[in-house]
Design a protein around this motif. Structure first.
Motif, PDB file in Angstrom:
ATOM      1  N   ALA A 124       0.626  -1.056  -0.541  1.00  0.00           N
ATOM      2  CA  ALA A 124       0.210   0.115  -0.214  1.00  0.00           C
ATOM      3  C   ALA A 124       0.818   1.294  -0.397  1.00  0.00           C
ATOM      4  N   ALA A 125       2.202   1.212   0.617  1.00  0.00           N
ATOM      5  CA  ALA A 125       3.018   2.809   1.035  1.00  0.00           C
ATOM      6  C   ALA A 125       3.189   2.853  -0.237  1.00  0.00           C
ATOM      7  N   ILE A 126       3.565   1.596  -1.646  1.00  0.00           N
ATOM      8  CA  ILE A 126       4.314   2.159  -2.992  1.00  0.00           C
ATOM      9  C   ILE A 126       3.605   2.520  -3.451  1.00  0.00           C
ATOM     10  N   MET A 127       1.771   1.941  -3.691  1.00  0.00           N
ATOM     11  CA  MET A 127       1.157   2.221  -4.628  1.00  0.00           C
ATOM     12  C   MET A 127       1.233   3.635  -5.374  1.00  0.00           C
ATOM     13  N   PHE A 128       0.991   4.723  -4.028  1.00  0.00           N
ATOM     14  CA  PHE A 128       1.161   5.468  -5.045  1.00  0.00           C
ATOM     15  C   PHE A 128       2.390   6.566  -5.119  1.00  0.00           C
ATOM     16  N   THR A 129       3.719   6.012  -4.684  1.00  0.00           N
ATOM     17  CA  THR A 129       4.715   7.030  -4.317  1.00  0.00           C
ATOM     18  C   THR A 129       5.369   6.755  -5.193  1.00  0.00           C
ATOM     19  N   VAL A 130       5.556   5.543  -5.952  1.00  0.00           N
ATOM     20  CA  VAL A 130       6.621   4.584  -7.216  1.00  0.00           C
ATOM     21  C   VAL A 130       6.531   3.738  -7.887  1.00  0.00           C
ATOM     22  N   ALA A 131       5.038   2.579  -7.313  1.00  0.00           N
ATOM     23  CA  ALA A 131       5.269   1.730  -8.423  1.00  0.00           C
ATOM     24  C   ALA A 131       4.274   1.704  -9.316  1.00  0.00           C
ATOM     25  N   ALA A 132       5.564   1.291 -10.263  1.00  0.00           N
ATOM     26  CA  ALA A 132       4.445   1.013 -11.707  1.00  0.00           C
ATOM     27  C   ALA A 132       3.893  -0.621 -12.238  1.00  0.00           C
ATOM     28  N   PHE A 133       2.693  -0.133 -13.183  1.00  0.00           N
ATOM     29  CA  PHE A 133       2.210  -1.187 -13.471  1.00  0.00           C
ATOM     30  C   PHE A 133       2.917  -2.644 -14.519  1.00  0.00           C
ATOM     31  N   PHE A 134       3.884  -1.483 -15.467  1.00  0.00           N
ATOM     32  CA  PHE A 134       4.825  -1.896 -16.268  1.00  0.00           C
ATOM     33  C   PHE A 134       5.451  -0.956 -16.413  1.00  0.00           C
ATOM     34  N   LEU A 135       6.595  -1.086 -16.798  1.00  0.00           N
ATOM     35  CA  LEU A 135       8.047  -0.308 -17.375  1.00  0.00           C
ATOM     36  C   LEU A 135       8.778  -1.184 -18.403  1.00  0.00           C
ATOM     37  N   PRO A 136       8.904  -0.456 -19.568  1.00  0.00           N
ATOM     38  CA  PRO A 136       9.594  -1.169 -20.378  1.00  0.00           C
ATOM     39  C   PRO A 136      11.050  -1.210 -20.035  1.00  0.00           C
ATOM     40  N   ALA A 137      11.803  -0.775 -19.052  1.00  0.00           N
ATOM     41  CA  ALA A 137      13.005  -0.538 -19.115  1.00  0.00           C
ATOM     42  C   ALA A 137      13.556  -0.253 -17.593  1.00  0.00           C
ATOM     43  N   LEU A 138      14.648  -0.754 -17.294  1.00  0.00           N
ATOM     44  CA  LEU A 138      14.736  -0.711 -15.247  1.00  0.00           C
ATOM     45  C   LEU A 138      15.004   0.819 -15.393  1.00  0.00           C
ATOM     46  N   PRO A 139      14.400   0.848 -13.805  1.00  0.00           N
ATOM     47  CA  PRO A 139      14.999   2.305 -13.840  1.00  0.00           C
ATOM     48  C   PRO A 139      16.450   2.734 -13.681  1.00  0.00           C
ATOM     49  N   ASP A 140      16.669   3.974 -13.985  1.00  0.00           N
ATOM     50  CA  ASP A 140      18.081   4.084 -13.733  1.00  0.00           C
ATOM     51  C   ASP A 140      18.249   5.100 -13.133  1.00  0.00           C
ATOM     52  N   SER A 141      17.419   5.710 -12.559  1.00  0.00           N
ATOM     53  CA  SER A 141      18.091   7.177 -11.697  1.00  0.00           C
ATOM     54  C   SER A 141      17.080   6.899 -10.770  1.00  0.00           C
ATOM     55  N   PRO A 142      17.246   7.771  -8.978  1.00  0.00           N
ATOM     56  CA  PRO A 142      16.259   7.883  -8.107  1.00  0.00           C
ATOM     57  C   PRO A 142      15.226   8.224  -8.042  1.00  0.00           C
ATOM     58  N   PHE A 143      14.833   9.018  -9.921  1.00  0.00           N
ATOM     59  CA  PHE A 143      13.761   9.124  -9.946  1.00  0.00           C
ATOM     60  C   PHE A 143      13.180   9.335 -10.770  1.00  0.00           C
TER      61      PHE A 143
END
Lengths: 311, 303
Positions: free
Chosen positions: A236-255
């Motif tokens: 629940a804590a990440i639902m609105f703050t970070v999480a994505a349903f699907f991303l085509p690429a891996l995250p590349d920065s803290p943002f």
């Protein structure tokens, strides 16, 4: 050696670990005492088993349902065909970054707060209020943290939906665990160590750094690892703050936004029609094993330090 | 023999810390004069007071724990404090290195002088004070580190970093504490593996490593067996050549064996503060005390 001791010794010799009947010489009252003790043992053991039962059942069930999904590809490939094929690699990576961010934020803050509370603050009204607040924080539902994180980090501070926002939110969420564990670890260091150090002309800070912290580090690490386990499983804590349903690429920065295991499990279970059963269970199994591995390593750290500790 | 002439024997050697005002105060205190006579008795002009308590009262919160303690501790001598449990002996010790401040909610009245300087003055640095006044605790409390690191702890705090310098300090301190022979080949072992008596001598060595001037000992042998106690007492005997030692003990034979001066403390009625009933040369306290309470305690009639 009187006759009773002899019997006890004989009992021990034959490998009886529980005191058995005391023979013909034992008064009746004693026999009744031992009988009620045996019943108590049995009942207590039963309840202990009942309490671990669900955990064992869940793990077994997850292996049964999701074990077949487990493969190198499942762990290391990107999802494909609208999640219905491929693997969960980006969710594992996202969870890893979130854990790292949470630790970077929560451990220093929590440990320093605990040091202040146990070593510096005069025990009084202020510390009572702070401790009460911490205890209450532990009871706040995680969805509330999620909304708080959305309001403060994502919107107000403009960090956006990002690993940073998610880590900060999770960091606040696990802070009570870290503080409480660190406080316990610090207070477990004998007062005589502090006295010895102070009497040698050490300042309070030197005493903390050289005597108190080295002797409480195992407890602090344990608390940290438990907090990590908690953060890893949080949805629940990440639902609105970070999480994505699907991303085509891996995250590349803290943002960057990121996928994460618990949220992935939530979405594939509720939002993806026709999702293969074993992939859902497989995701759950990976998440559970991840959390269990943290808990287990906390136990191992504790065990290792306890063996070295002699006070 | 007047008090004045008694004072003459020792006063000039004190480094200008006795003002006329204080002198007149001394005359007013019979207990104090006992101490003075004792201090003068050895007859050497070199006896001077290292630590002086002047009209010291002490409070834990609202509870008055010590009342009007006046006590001179001569330099390079062993001064023992005896008395029944709870009479404030250990509290007196804590006032001398200000360890009472670690408890909180305490208050001190009167003066505690070290070399004539009031250590409770606001501008006295407590960290520096504690490096000059060491303490040995009732229960041996080595750190869970190696023997070497225990001894090097204090010097390292003070910025000693060089290996050979630390080696020297460790060896010298252990020799002084009569532990060197037993541990010289296992300095890297944990201090926790030593016996109780060895641990206590290690604690003494650890204190010596910071080169204090005064060593406070709070029943240092109460957790030890007779052999270990004997070793500690032998160590104290040697240490007094270079250090001023104040020891609290429950064991009157011990006080008689090792100390040159003895103070007897007592709580007269439950709830009252502890008072210094009598103070003087050990030989006198144990053979012909002035006060009946002292005699009763010494002869084992109570306590």
């Amino acid at each position: 050696m009187d006759s009773r001791q002899q019997q006890a010794a004989a009992g021990a010799g034959t490998g009886g670990s529980v005191p058995r009947g005391r023979g013909p010489s034992a008064p009746k009252g004693h026999r009744r005492q031992y009988r009620s003790q045996k019943i108590a043992h049995a009942v207590l053991a039963l309840f202990a088993l009942v309490s671990v039962g669900p955990v064992v059942a869940i793990i077994a069930y997850l292996f049964y349902k999701g074990g077949s999904a487990m493969s190198w590809e499942f762990l290391t490939a990107m999802p494909s065909k609208g999640m219905k094929a491929g693997g969960i690699f980006p969710a594992i990576v996202g969870t890893f970054w979130l854990i790292l961010g949470t630790v970077i934020f929560a451990v220093p803050v929590g440990t320093l707060a605990a040091i202040y509370l146990t070593e510096y603050a005069r025990q009084g009204r202020l510390t009572r209020i702070i401790r009460l607040a911490i205890a209450n924080m532990a009871g706040v539902p995680s969805i509330v943290y999620g909304l708080f994180g959305l309001g403060l980090f994502v919107l107000l501070m403009g960090l956006g939906t990002s690993i940073l926002s998610g880590s900060l939110t999770l960091g606040i969420l696990v802070l009570p665990v870290v503080i409480t564990a660190a406080e316990e670890a610090l207070t477990a260091v004998p007062q005589s160590f502090r006295q010895a150090s102070l009497a040698l002309g050490a300042t309070r800070w030197q005493t903390i750094r050289k005597v108190v912290l080295p002797n409480s580090i195992s407890g602090i690490i344990t608390g940290t690892v438990l907090a990590v386990g908690r953060a890893a499983g949080e949805t629940a804590a990440i639902m609105f703050t970070v999480a994505a349903f699907f991303l085509p690429a891996l995250p590349d920065s803290p943002f960057s936004q990121a996928m994460a295991l618990p949220y992935h499990l939530y979405t594939v279970s509720t939002q993806v029609p026709g999702m293969p059963e074993e992939m859902k269970w497989g995701t759950a199994l990976v998440l559970l094993l991840l959390v269990l591995s943290f808990t287990l390593s906390a136990a191992l750290v504790r065990l290792r330090f306890r063996r070295k500790k002699r006070w | 023999m007047s008090t004045e002439s008694l004072l003459d024997g020792w006063k000039p050697t004190a480094p200008g810390d006795v003002t006329p005002r204080e002198e007149s105060k001394m005359e007013g205190s019979p207990v104090r004069i006992e101490g003075v006579r004792a201090a003068a008795a050895p007859g050497t002009a070199s006896v001077r007071n290292k630590v002086e308590l002047k009209d010291v009262s002490f409070y834990y919160g609202d509870f008055k724990a010590l009342d009007d303690i006046t006590l001179d501790v001569p330099e390079n001598q062993v001064t023992a404090l005896i008395g029944p449990s709870g009479c404030g002996k250990s509290t007196v010790l804590r006032l001398i290195n200000r360890m009472h401040e670690e408890i909180g909610h305490t208050r001190v009245e009167g003066q505690v002088l070290l070399d004539g300087r009031d250590i409770h003055d606001r501008d006295v640095d407590v960290v520096e004070l504690r490096s000059r006044v060491g303490e040995i605790f009732q229960k041996p409390n080595p750190f869970p580190k190696s023997i070497y690191d225990n001894i090097a702890y204090g010097p390292r705090l003070m910025g000693v970093r060089k290996k050979d310098e630390l080696d020297d300090i460790v060896e010298r301190s252990l020799v002084q504490a009569a532990l060197w022979k037993e541990v010289k080949n296992k300095l890297g072992n944990s201090a926790m593996d030593l016996s109780g008596g060895q641990q206590q001598r290690l604690c003494i060595a650890r204190t010596l490593a910071v080169q204090p001037e005064v060593i406070l000992m709070d029943e240092p042998c109460s957790a030890l067996d007779p052999v270990a106690t004997q070793q500690i007492e032998d160590t104290i005997e040697v240490l007094k050549e270079d250090y001023t030692i104040i020891i609290v003990t429950h064991n009157m034979q011990q006080a008689a064996r090792i100390s040159q001066f003895t103070g007897f403390m007592l709580v007269q009625e439950t709830g009252e503060p502890g008072r210094l009933v009598e103070y003087g040369a050990t030989s006198k306290i144990f053979t012909m005390p002035d006060r009946e309470e002292t005699e009763n305690y010494i002869t084992g009639r109570f306590g």
